[in-house]
Write a protein that holds these residues in place. Structure first.
Motif, short mmCIF file in Angstrom:
data_model
loop_
_atom_site.label_atom_id
_atom_site.label_comp_id
_atom_site.label_asym_id
_atom_site.label_seq_id
_atom_site.Cartn_x
_atom_site.Cartn_y
_atom_site.Cartn_z
N GLU A 218 -38.18 21.00 -120.62
CA GLU A 218 -39.57 21.13 -121.06
C GLU A 218 -39.83 20.19 -122.23
N LYS A 219 -40.99 19.50 -122.18
CA LYS A 219 -41.38 18.62 -123.28
C LYS A 219 -42.89 18.41 -123.24
N GLU A 220 -43.53 18.67 -124.38
CA GLU A 220 -44.98 18.48 -124.50
C GLU A 220 -45.73 19.16 -123.35
N ASN A 221 -45.39 20.41 -123.15
CA ASN A 221 -46.03 21.26 -122.13
C ASN A 221 -45.74 20.83 -120.69
N ARG A 222 -44.84 19.88 -120.51
CA ARG A 222 -44.43 19.51 -119.15
C ARG A 222 -43.09 20.18 -118.84
N LYS A 223 -43.04 20.90 -117.74
CA LYS A 223 -41.81 21.58 -117.33
C LYS A 223 -41.29 20.96 -116.05
#
Length: 307
Positions: A218-223
């Motif tokens: 997960e990073k910057e609301n991207r999963k």
């Protein structure tokens, strides 16, 4: 008077056989039940047969390879088990009032939590309370602690059922992807999770009927979940890390488990800004169950006090 004498005699005849029946029902095996009770298989079989004859009911289905409960046997087990547990708990409570904390506590826990959270506490706890016995079963799969007669289980906070009482026993868990320097020297460092498709991933398959565990990022609301390929698949993180240390590929593991290897230069941590944090481990148990003082003391010893 005659009825009272007959009733007492019948209870005396049945009580030991009923307890033997419960152990056979729990173990689903005459061999295991006999070992647990400290009797021969033939004596145990005779005891159960006598109980069935007195009740005029078949309680168990027996084959050369398995033992299972009949409908009547399952009904008897469900009736007896909670009552026997209540008696055991009351006896433990009476003993604790006279002699201090004592008794047995059964816990189901995954390997990581058992080694890194539970055991460091038990090392001191058991010295302080020598009359308390603790049984720990390592189970990486999900276990019905009520059906399996555990006092408690340990799982990540997000995995605990809502109808259970949960007590936090660890900080949040940060995951990591790691590999040996010798491995990365030949293949380069992955910069995004999708790069793992070009690497040898050492996979985990939990001890359930499910498939290989997908690595979560997960990073910057991207999963994103990644199912990598590789030569090796294990069912414990310890085995996976051992393979990574030997240069066979990259592993996905709790950060606390790998930090020593990273500090020593034996492993390299990658994709750190993509690795998620999960709610910490919790000890959980049924809300309706009344626990003895020994269990309350262990809960207090395990309770996470914060950094």
């Amino acid at each position: 008077m005659g009825w009272e004498k007959w009733n007492t005699t019948m209870l005396k005849d049945n009580i030991n056989d009923l307890l033997s029946f419960l152990v056979v029902a729990q173990e689903s095996s005459f061999t295991k039940a006999a070992a647990k009770l400290g009797v021969s298989q033939s004596a145990l079989s005779h005891s159960i047969r006598g109980l069935e004859e007195r009740l005029n009911l078949r309680l168990l289905n027996r084959t050369t390879r398995s033992v299972s409960l009949t409908e009547a046997g399952d009904r008897l087990r469900q009736t007896l088990s909670p009552r026997i547990e209540e008696i055991e708990e009351e006896l433990d409570a009476l003993n604790e009032e006279q002699n201090g904390p004592s008794g047995s506590i059964r816990i189901s826990a995954p390997e990581y939590a058992a080694q890194n959270i539970l055991w460091p506490v038990l090392e001191k706890f058991l010295v302080q309370y020598p009359d308390i016995r603790v049984e720990v079963n390592i189970e990486n799969s999900f276990t019905d602690i009520v059906a399996e007669r555990y006092d408690a289980g340990i799982r990540l906070g997000e995995q605990v059922a809502k109808d259970m009482i949960a007590v936090r026993i660890s900080p949040d868990l940060k995951m990591a992807v790691v590999g040996a320097p010798s491995y990365f020297s030949n293949r380069g460092i992955p910069l995004i999770p999708e790069d793992l498709h070009q690497h040898r991933c050492i996979n985990l398959r939990p001890s359930t009927a499910g498939g290989v565990y997908a690595w979560e990022f997960e990073k910057e609301n991207r999963k994103i979940n990644v199912r990598g390929e590789g030569q090796l698949t294990f069912n414990t993180t310890t085995q996976s890390l051992r393979a990574s240390l030997a240069g066979f590929g990259v592993s996905y593991a709790p950060g606390n488990l790998i930090k020593g290897y990273v500090k020593e230069g034996k492993l390299i941590s990658v994709l750190e800004d993509w690795c998620p944090t999960f709610p910490g481990f919790h000890l959980y148990y049924p809300s309706r169950k009344q626990h003895k003082k020994a269990f309350a003391l262990l809960i207090d010893a395990l309770r996470y006090k914060g950094a």
